[in-house]
Design a protein around this motif. Sequence first.
Motif, mmCIF file in Angstrom:
data_model
loop_
_atom_site.group_PDB
_atom_site.id
_atom_site.type_symbol
_atom_site.label_atom_id
_atom_site.label_comp_id
_atom_site.label_asym_id
_atom_site.label_seq_id
_atom_site.Cartn_x
_atom_site.Cartn_y
_atom_site.Cartn_z
ATOM 1 N N GLY A 66 0.788 -1.225 0.000
ATOM 2 C CA GLY A 66 0.000 0.000 0.000
ATOM 3 C C GLY A 66 0.819 1.272 0.000
ATOM 4 N N TRP A 67 2.141 1.158 -0.142
ATOM 5 C CA TRP A 67 2.951 2.371 -0.146
ATOM 6 C C TRP A 67 2.620 3.255 -1.342
ATOM 7 N N ALA A 68 2.526 4.547 -1.089
ATOM 8 C CA ALA A 68 2.316 5.523 -2.153
ATOM 9 C C ALA A 68 3.174 6.744 -1.846
ATOM 10 N N PRO A 69 3.632 7.438 -2.859
ATOM 11 C CA PRO A 69 4.414 8.658 -2.607
ATOM 12 C C PRO A 69 3.661 9.630 -1.716
ATOM 13 N N ARG A 70 4.384 10.336 -0.889
ATOM 14 C CA ARG A 70 3.799 11.316 0.019
ATOM 15 C C ARG A 70 3.747 12.687 -0.649
ATOM 16 N N GLY A 87 9.561 8.967 0.701
ATOM 17 C CA GLY A 87 9.211 9.353 2.062
ATOM 18 C C GLY A 87 10.426 9.751 2.875
ATOM 19 N N VAL A 88 11.364 10.461 2.233
ATOM 20 C CA VAL A 88 12.608 10.870 2.886
ATOM 21 C C VAL A 88 12.749 12.382 2.777
ATOM 22 N N ILE A 89 13.198 13.002 3.865
ATOM 23 C CA ILE A 89 13.332 14.456 3.903
ATOM 24 C C ILE A 89 14.401 14.802 4.935
ATOM 25 N N PHE A 116 6.498 13.471 10.125
ATOM 26 C CA PHE A 116 6.020 12.117 10.378
ATOM 27 C C PHE A 116 4.497 12.017 10.467
ATOM 28 N N GLU A 117 3.860 12.954 11.163
ATOM 29 C CA GLU A 117 2.439 12.802 11.462
ATOM 30 C C GLU A 117 1.536 13.409 10.411
ATOM 31 N N GLU A 118 1.937 14.522 9.831
ATOM 32 C CA GLU A 118 1.084 15.179 8.838
ATOM 33 C C GLU A 118 1.424 14.748 7.415
ATOM 34 N N LEU A 119 2.708 14.582 7.128
ATOM 35 C CA LEU A 119 3.113 14.202 5.775
ATOM 36 C C LEU A 119 3.288 12.693 5.611
ATOM 37 N N GLY A 120 3.505 11.961 6.698
ATOM 38 C CA GLY A 120 3.625 10.511 6.621
ATOM 39 C C GLY A 120 4.932 10.016 6.030
ATOM 40 N N TYR A 121 6.020 10.769 6.232
ATOM 41 C CA TYR A 121 7.312 10.335 5.716
ATOM 42 C C TYR A 121 7.892 9.218 6.574
ATOM 43 N N ARG A 122 8.812 8.460 5.982
ATOM 44 C CA ARG A 122 9.400 7.298 6.640
ATOM 45 C C ARG A 122 10.740 7.617 7.301
ATOM 46 N N ARG A 123 11.423 8.634 6.821
ATOM 47 C CA ARG A 123 12.792 8.892 7.260
ATOM 48 C C ARG A 123 13.054 10.394 7.294
ATOM 49 N N PHE A 124 13.669 10.849 8.397
ATOM 50 C CA PHE A 124 13.979 12.253 8.609
ATOM 51 C C PHE A 124 15.477 12.332 8.859
ATOM 52 N N GLU A 125 16.184 13.134 8.070
ATOM 53 C CA GLU A 125 17.638 13.147 8.119
ATOM 54 C C GLU A 125 18.193 14.447 8.701
ATOM 55 N N TRP A 126 19.386 14.337 9.256
ATOM 56 C CA TRP A 126 20.166 15.465 9.760
ATOM 57 C C TRP A 126 21.598 15.222 9.305
ATOM 58 N N LYS A 127 22.183 16.181 8.623
ATOM 59 C CA LYS A 127 23.567 16.054 8.186
ATOM 60 C C LYS A 127 24.327 17.311 8.604
ATOM 61 N N CYS A 128 25.604 17.138 8.932
ATOM 62 C CA CYS A 128 26.393 18.288 9.356
ATOM 63 C C CYS A 128 27.867 18.022 9.109
ATOM 64 N N ASP A 129 28.653 19.084 9.160
ATOM 65 C CA ASP A 129 30.098 18.946 9.098
ATOM 66 C C ASP A 129 30.546 18.043 10.243
ATOM 67 N N ALA A 130 31.369 17.068 9.921
ATOM 68 C CA ALA A 130 31.823 16.124 10.940
ATOM 69 C C ALA A 130 32.612 16.807 12.054
ATOM 70 N N LEU A 131 33.132 18.018 11.790
ATOM 71 C CA LEU A 131 33.868 18.759 12.809
ATOM 72 C C LEU A 131 32.970 19.649 13.669
ATOM 73 N N ASN A 132 31.690 19.714 13.329
ATOM 74 C CA ASN A 132 30.755 20.582 14.046
ATOM 75 C C ASN A 132 30.229 19.840 15.280
ATOM 76 N N ALA A 133 30.974 19.932 16.358
ATOM 77 C CA ALA A 133 30.630 19.177 17.573
ATOM 78 C C ALA A 133 29.269 19.578 18.125
#
Length: 233
Positions: free
Chosen positions: A16-20, A116-118, A147-164
């Motif tokens: 039943g997966w469909a694009p969000r 479902g990734v953002i 997650f709740e309103e858009l129904g995405y599966r994955r939420f990402e956070w990326k940063c400089d590896a030196l940014n403690a």
Amino acid sequence: MPDNELGQPVGQLLSGWAPRLAPSAPVLKGRYCRLERLDSSRHAEELFEADRHDTTGESWTYLPYGPFGTLADYRRWVEGVQDGEDPRFYAIVSTERPEVRAVGVLGLLRIQPEFGVIEVGHVHYSPLLQRHRAATEAQYLLAAHVFEELGYRRFEWKCDALNAASRAAAQRLGFSYEGTFRQAVVVKGRNRDTAWYSMIDSEWPGIRDRFEAWLRPENFTGEGRQRSSLGPA
């Protein structure tokens, strides 16, 4: 792990997966802040004045732009990004103090409705937002929307590896470290190794409960100090 008809291991079938839908909310409201689509006419001056409290420009170190020397420079930057849909920028408007004003920026980017990734990124908190409840609530509002309103599966956070500071924030907010992409990009003429973090939909209910418990008014003293900290279970 299921196998296909050839006996090879394959991923779980998503029946039943469909694009969000792509994010479209103009405003996300919380108890201590609201997120408004970034707009030069409403937010540029307030944000520039809030950012001036960072007298060294340290908060811009790991971003590909800034610091901005003049309001005109900052306004031009806002005008260049405010109408974009990827990244989709929001101003963080603090409502927890008598003076209601824009004090930070964040955005949604690398938006992939078909999977479902953002990602949350372009996070810039002025000193007027740092270490305030609104700083955490802004991240909660965005994650709940994803997650709740858009129904995405994955939420990402990326940063400089030196940014403690960013790495610590990701873990405090409930993101899990997944690895580092070496020599991923060049930022301001310097190499950047990128640290990847994520949370997924099955983890969100537990993360949401910790957010909501932390954000309750009774978790804070009259001076605004937290009684219990926010962090992974």
